[in-house]
Design an enzyme around this catalytic site. Sequence first.
Site, PDB file in Angstrom:
ATOM      1  N   THR A  67     126.284  22.494  32.881  1.00  0.00           N
ATOM      2  CA  THR A  67     127.228  21.572  33.901  1.00  0.00           C
ATOM      3  C   THR A  67     128.575  21.939  33.927  1.00  0.00           C
ATOM      4  OG1 THR A  67     127.687  19.024  34.322  1.00  0.00           O
ATOM      5  CG2 THR A  67     127.944  19.988  32.025  1.00  0.00           C
ATOM      6  N   LYS A  71     128.534  26.347  36.122  1.00  0.00           N
ATOM      7  CA  LYS A  71     127.269  26.697  36.833  1.00  0.00           C
ATOM      8  C   LYS A  71     127.500  27.931  37.447  1.00  0.00           C
ATOM      9  CE  LYS A  71     125.936  21.820  37.651  1.00  0.00           C
ATOM     10  NZ  LYS A  71     125.273  20.923  38.616  1.00  0.00           N
ATOM     11  N   ASN A  92     121.818  25.362  36.711  1.00  0.00           N
ATOM     12  CA  ASN A  92     122.066  24.252  35.895  1.00  0.00           C
ATOM     13  C   ASN A  92     121.086  24.127  34.674  1.00  0.00           C
ATOM     14  OD1 ASN A  92     119.892  23.724  37.362  1.00  0.00           O
ATOM     15  ND2 ASN A  92     120.197  21.526  37.057  1.00  0.00           N
ATOM     16  N   ASP A 107     118.706  21.484  40.495  1.00  0.00           N
ATOM     17  CA  ASP A 107     119.828  20.557  41.177  1.00  0.00           C
ATOM     18  C   ASP A 107     119.249  20.445  42.523  1.00  0.00           C
ATOM     19  OD1 ASP A 107     121.759  19.780  39.455  1.00  0.00           O
ATOM     20  OD2 ASP A 107     122.868  21.304  39.963  1.00  0.00           O
ATOM     21  N   ALA A 133     131.782  20.952  51.070  1.00  0.00           N
ATOM     22  CA  ALA A 133     131.481  22.599  51.269  1.00  0.00           C
ATOM     23  C   ALA A 133     131.678  23.087  49.991  1.00  0.00           C
ATOM     24  CB  ALA A 133     132.337  23.231  52.279  1.00  0.00           C
ATOM     25  N   MET A 228     125.344  11.710  46.821  1.00  0.00           N
ATOM     26  CA  MET A 228     124.987  12.344  45.646  1.00  0.00           C
ATOM     27  C   MET A 228     125.861  11.575  44.590  1.00  0.00           C
ATOM     28  SD  MET A 228     124.714  16.402  46.213  1.00  0.00           S
ATOM     29  CE  MET A 228     123.452  17.117  47.086  1.00  0.00           C
ATOM     30  N   TYR A 230     126.616   8.440  41.995  1.00  0.00           N
ATOM     31  CA  TYR A 230     125.966   7.313  41.576  1.00  0.00           C
ATOM     32  C   TYR A 230     126.869   6.346  40.862  1.00  0.00           C
ATOM     33  CZ  TYR A 230     125.782  10.191  37.723  1.00  0.00           C
ATOM     34  OH  TYR A 230     126.136  11.208  36.605  1.00  0.00           O
TER      35      TYR A 230
HETATM   36  P1  ATR Z   1     131.275  20.482  43.522  1.00  0.00           P
HETATM   37  O1  ATR Z   1     131.047  21.610  43.044  1.00  0.00           O
HETATM   38  O2  ATR Z   1     130.956  19.128  42.714  1.00  0.00           O
HETATM   39  O3  ATR Z   1     130.757  20.555  45.064  1.00  0.00           O
HETATM   40  P2  ATR Z   1     133.821  21.331  44.400  1.00  0.00           P
HETATM   41  O4  ATR Z   1     133.395  22.665  44.549  1.00  0.00           O
HETATM   42  O5  ATR Z   1     135.121  21.241  43.763  1.00  0.00           O
HETATM   43  O6  ATR Z   1     132.797  20.137  43.627  1.00  0.00           O
HETATM   44  O7  ATR Z   1     133.900  20.620  46.181  1.00  0.00           O
HETATM   45  C1  ATR Z   1     134.333  19.366  46.280  1.00  0.00           C
HETATM   46  C2  ATR Z   1     134.309  19.185  47.720  1.00  0.00           C
HETATM   47  O8  ATR Z   1     134.391  17.795  47.875  1.00  0.00           O
HETATM   48  C3  ATR Z   1     134.869  19.908  48.787  1.00  0.00           C
HETATM   49  O9  ATR Z   1     134.150  20.182  49.915  1.00  0.00           O
HETATM   50  C4  ATR Z   1     136.097  19.213  48.915  1.00  0.00           C
HETATM   51  O10 ATR Z   1     136.696  19.268  50.284  1.00  0.00           O
HETATM   52  P3  ATR Z   1     137.854  20.723  50.389  1.00  0.00           P
HETATM   53  O11 ATR Z   1     136.912  21.850  50.611  1.00  0.00           O
HETATM   54  O12 ATR Z   1     138.734  20.254  51.602  1.00  0.00           O
HETATM   55  O13 ATR Z   1     138.563  20.790  49.037  1.00  0.00           O
HETATM   56  C5  ATR Z   1     135.518  17.875  48.817  1.00  0.00           C
HETATM   57  N1  ATR Z   1     136.640  16.705  48.577  1.00  0.00           N
HETATM   58  C6  ATR Z   1     136.979  16.405  47.448  1.00  0.00           C
HETATM   59  N2  ATR Z   1     137.808  15.295  47.411  1.00  0.00           N
HETATM   60  C7  ATR Z   1     137.740  14.872  48.831  1.00  0.00           C
HETATM   61  C8  ATR Z   1     138.723  13.960  49.390  1.00  0.00           C
HETATM   62  N3  ATR Z   1     139.476  13.005  48.812  1.00  0.00           N
HETATM   63  N4  ATR Z   1     138.480  13.863  50.943  1.00  0.00           N
HETATM   64  C9  ATR Z   1     137.521  14.587  51.359  1.00  0.00           C
HETATM   65  N5  ATR Z   1     136.872  15.646  50.821  1.00  0.00           N
HETATM   66  C10 ATR Z   1     137.065  15.681  49.390  1.00  0.00           C
END
Ligand code: ATR
Length: 286
Positions: A67, A71, A92, A107, A133, A228, A230
């Site tokens: 986790t 990953k 994962n 996943d 993204a 996603m 929960y």
């Molecule tokens: P994970 O591996 O769980 O997907 P991550 O790689 O940190 O986590 O990605 C988090 C995603 O949530 C990103 O798309 C992030 O947007 P940015 O690319 O702009 O950073 C998005 N995200 C996190 N907090 C956000 C918020 N408050 N509003 C909009 N998007 C958010």
Amino acid sequence: MQLTGKTRVLGIIGHPVAHSLSPLMQNAAIVALGLDYIYVPFPVEPQDLPGAVKGLRSLGVHGFNVTLPYKTAIIPLLDRISPEAELSGAVNTVKREDGLLIGYNTDGTGFIKSLAVDLCFNPLGATVLILGAGGAARGATAALCSSGVRKIIVANRTMENALALVTSFSDKYRGIEFGLSSLETKELAGPLGAANLLVNTTSVGMSGSSFNNLDLEVMTTGAKVYDMVYSPPETPLIAAAKRRNLSCANGLGMLAAQGENAFYLWTGVTPPPGTMKTMLLKAINL
Ligand code: ATR
């Protein structure tokens, strides 16, 4: 549960792992089937990841989940990874096979299974709007691309991250249409209106946070919404989907399904349907 000299050890590595619900649901399935396995949490500090993997290898651990935040970092430490893991850039689930450590990604398969079970949704020919993204969006995109999706639109706060995701997949999947959007209401209206499915892969929705400008009114009547997140079970996005009478589900089904798929990889046995999900529901309602 009776431990013996032959008990096979399964587990989870992460930082932190104390919050993980996987030990609860995996052990529930082990007990329900009376298998000689045990699933334990292994907290691993970032600087210790290579040593931890070496240790798991030496100790003959049969398989383990990976986790956050490992990953992607685990990939160079494994002997081989599956095509799904390669595509999503994340592992994962690891299984020991003939002394080698093989990485998988359940996943993605869990996400597709949850769409089917919880939303009766088949991605074949569908247009999907993905919010986010990051790693979870990459996993969802990989799984949807392998499931016959027609078009994927990625909407993200930071456009360059959305562009990087779309570029890496559009090179590989020439038959699938890709689009980009910001999270601004005006720009998002078109993609929302075109989507058969809206998926939130970001952490927005946890601890009361919500997307400011997301207007589900423009979505079509038959469109579906998957969050996603929960916890809480009814996120602001799920609440908005319910107000619109759209079919919707949170990520609990995906958590259970990725666990079921990992369990099957390790044991060759399908967990009794509902065992893992029931345990999760009990745990988060405590
Ligand atoms: P994970 O591996 O769980 O997907 P991550 O790689 O940190 O986590 O990605 C988090 C995603 O949530 C990103 O798309 C992030 O947007 P940015 O690319 O702009 O950073 C998005 N995200 C996190 N907090 C956000 C918020 N408050 N509003 C909009 N998007 C958010």
